[in-house]
Design a protein around this motif. Structure first.
Motif, PDB file in Angstrom:
ATOM      1  N   UNK A 195      58.686 103.250   0.065  1.00  0.00           N
ATOM      2  CA  UNK A 195      58.635 103.558   1.493  1.00  0.00           C
ATOM      3  C   UNK A 195      57.320 103.095   2.103  1.00  0.00           C
ATOM      4  N   UNK A 196      56.232 103.285   1.390  1.00  0.00           N
ATOM      5  CA  UNK A 196      54.923 102.826   1.872  1.00  0.00           C
ATOM      6  C   UNK A 196      54.912 101.308   2.010  1.00  0.00           C
ATOM      7  N   UNK A 197      55.427 100.617   0.995  1.00  0.00           N
ATOM      8  CA  UNK A 197      55.457  99.153   1.030  1.00  0.00           C
ATOM      9  C   UNK A 197      56.296  98.654   2.201  1.00  0.00           C
ATOM     10  N   UNK A 225      69.400  93.403   0.468  1.00  0.00           N
ATOM     11  CA  UNK A 225      69.161  92.106  -0.163  1.00  0.00           C
ATOM     12  C   UNK A 225      68.565  91.079   0.794  1.00  0.00           C
ATOM     13  N   UNK A 226      68.651  91.336   2.086  1.00  0.00           N
ATOM     14  CA  UNK A 226      68.129  90.398   3.080  1.00  0.00           C
ATOM     15  C   UNK A 226      66.708  90.728   3.506  1.00  0.00           C
ATOM     16  N   UNK A 227      66.139  91.793   2.945  1.00  0.00           N
ATOM     17  CA  UNK A 227      64.783  92.212   3.307  1.00  0.00           C
ATOM     18  C   UNK A 227      63.757  91.548   2.394  1.00  0.00           C
ATOM     19  N   UNK A 228      62.659  91.084   2.977  1.00  0.00           N
ATOM     20  CA  UNK A 228      61.555  90.573   2.155  1.00  0.00           C
ATOM     21  C   UNK A 228      60.940  91.705   1.342  1.00  0.00           C
ATOM     22  N   UNK A 229      60.896  92.898   1.941  1.00  0.00           N
ATOM     23  CA  UNK A 229      60.467  94.099   1.228  1.00  0.00           C
ATOM     24  C   UNK A 229      61.558  95.144   1.403  1.00  0.00           C
ATOM     25  N   UNK A 230      62.104  95.644   0.328  1.00  0.00           N
ATOM     26  CA  UNK A 230      63.233  96.570   0.390  1.00  0.00           C
ATOM     27  C   UNK A 230      62.788  97.961   0.845  1.00  0.00           C
ATOM     28  N   UNK A 231      63.684  98.649   1.532  1.00  0.00           N
ATOM     29  CA  UNK A 231      63.410 100.026   1.930  1.00  0.00           C
ATOM     30  C   UNK A 231      63.412 100.963   0.726  1.00  0.00           C
ATOM     31  N   UNK A 232      64.374 100.749  -0.161  1.00  0.00           N
ATOM     32  CA  UNK A 232      64.544 101.654  -1.297  1.00  0.00           C
ATOM     33  C   UNK A 232      65.565 102.729  -0.968  1.00  0.00           C
ATOM     34  N   UNK A 288      55.331  96.492   5.733  1.00  0.00           N
ATOM     35  CA  UNK A 288      56.049  95.264   6.100  1.00  0.00           C
ATOM     36  C   UNK A 288      56.668  95.369   7.492  1.00  0.00           C
ATOM     37  N   UNK A 289      57.289  96.509   7.804  1.00  0.00           N
ATOM     38  CA  UNK A 289      57.996  96.656   9.078  1.00  0.00           C
ATOM     39  C   UNK A 289      57.052  96.663  10.271  1.00  0.00           C
ATOM     40  N   UNK A 290      55.807  97.076  10.062  1.00  0.00           N
ATOM     41  CA  UNK A 290      54.856  97.153  11.165  1.00  0.00           C
ATOM     42  C   UNK A 290      53.945  95.932  11.272  1.00  0.00           C
ATOM     43  N   UNK A 291      53.597  95.356  10.159  1.00  0.00           N
ATOM     44  CA  UNK A 291      52.583  94.291  10.173  1.00  0.00           C
ATOM     45  C   UNK A 291      53.090  92.966   9.624  1.00  0.00           C
TER      46      UNK A 291
END
Length: 310
Positions: free
Chosen positions: A232-234, A89-96, A238-241
């Protein structure tokens, strides 16, 4: 015995370090996780190194300790899963859920690799000692070399395929139809962007991405279209860029959409820095999660756009 025992532990920990390097490329980790994993690697390696002399002495109770260790490693997997789920819930983009399960499973399997490498390093030493008339120092060198080679073999064996292995990635245009309907490449209707300021951000900072299955293969298409793989792609982007958005700007969250014309996936993405090559590499480096495989097996002989199977 003392020398080969410690060498077995070193080889086991080295195996974990080699795999940790791979893990950092596929699953972003934190410094505290590194310490925890090295401690677990030491425990697992010690168990593997002790197992061979214990079996030689017919101390079969050592199997009990091994089973207890396996149970502990499963608990580590569950703890990691719970931690990542609580952080969603704290992620701007969720891992899933699919990616979380993949990460948790990886944390468990890596420890087993430490046991395997240390076990076979020590086993190699005892085998050479019992079968050949070779000096102790040379036997240790041979066993060490065998353990290092085994560590790299294990790394290669468990390395996952990535999106770049099954799909081509290209940059496409971002545009708006009917004033507010987001269009990425040839696919329209992604979402309705009502505010002019938000449309301007898409056009200024956004990068359109199209992920096209290689060889027009339905199996490849089914992998990239899997909901867990899409998320996962999304998240990998997010995690890299990073992501050019605030918590209260959900419209900028990257949402992968299927293009039925060629079974590709399109994404409108706003990185912190508009670097198209970095975006392409981030997509290609995304690991393929296990839950995305095994779909559409009945269509494996068919080509996208053609139904005759030729």
């Amino acid at each position: 015995m003392d020398k080969i025992f410690f060498i077995g532990i070193i080889i086991g920990v080295l195996t974990r370090l080699i795999m940790l390097n791979l893990e950092q490329k596929q699953y972003p980790t934190q410094p505290n996780v590194l310490i925890a994993q090295l401690v677990l690697a030491f425990v697992a390696s010690a168990l593997g190194a002790l197992l061979v002399p214990a079996l030689i002495e017919r101390s079969y109770t050592s199997i009990t300790f091994l089973s207890l260790a396996a149970e502990q490693f499963r608990q580590v997997r569950e703890n990691r899963r719970d931690t990542l789920t609580e952080l969603e819930d704290k992620q701007l983009v969720k891992r899933g859920n699919a990616f979380i399960e993949e990460i948790a499973k990886t944390y468990e399997v890596r420890n087993y690799m430490c046991i395997i490498s240390s076990f076979f390093t020590v086993a190699c030493y005892y085998l050479i000692t019992s079968e050949f008339k070779i000096g102790d120092n040379i036997t240790i060198l041979i066993s060490t070399a065998f353990g290092i080679v085994l560590a790299f073999i294990l790394k290669k064996m468990i390395k996952r395929d990535s999106i770049g292995d099954i799909a081509d990635v290209k940059i496409v245009d971002i545009a708006f139809e009917n004033n507010s309907i987001l269009k990425v490449g040839s696919l329209s209707g992604i979402t309705n962007v009502g505010l002019k300021s938000e449309r301007e951000k898409f056009l200024k900072h956004g990068i359109g991405i199209e992920i096209i299955p290689k060889d027009k293969n339905y199996i490849n298409a089914s992998i990239i279209q899997d909901p867990g793989q899409r998320q996962t792609i999304a998240y990998n982007l997010y995690s890299r860029l990073g992501l050019y958005r605030q918590k209260n700007e959900p419209v900028f969250t990257p949402i992968p959409r299927r293009n039925p014309e060629n079974e590709s996936i399109v994404i409108a993405y706003l990185p912190i820095e508009k670097n198209e090559e970095a975006v392409i590499q981030a997509v290609k480096s995304t690991p393929i999660v296990s839950s995305a495989r095994g779909k559409n097996i009945a269509l494996k002989n068919y080509v996208i756009g053609r139904k005759d199977g030729k």
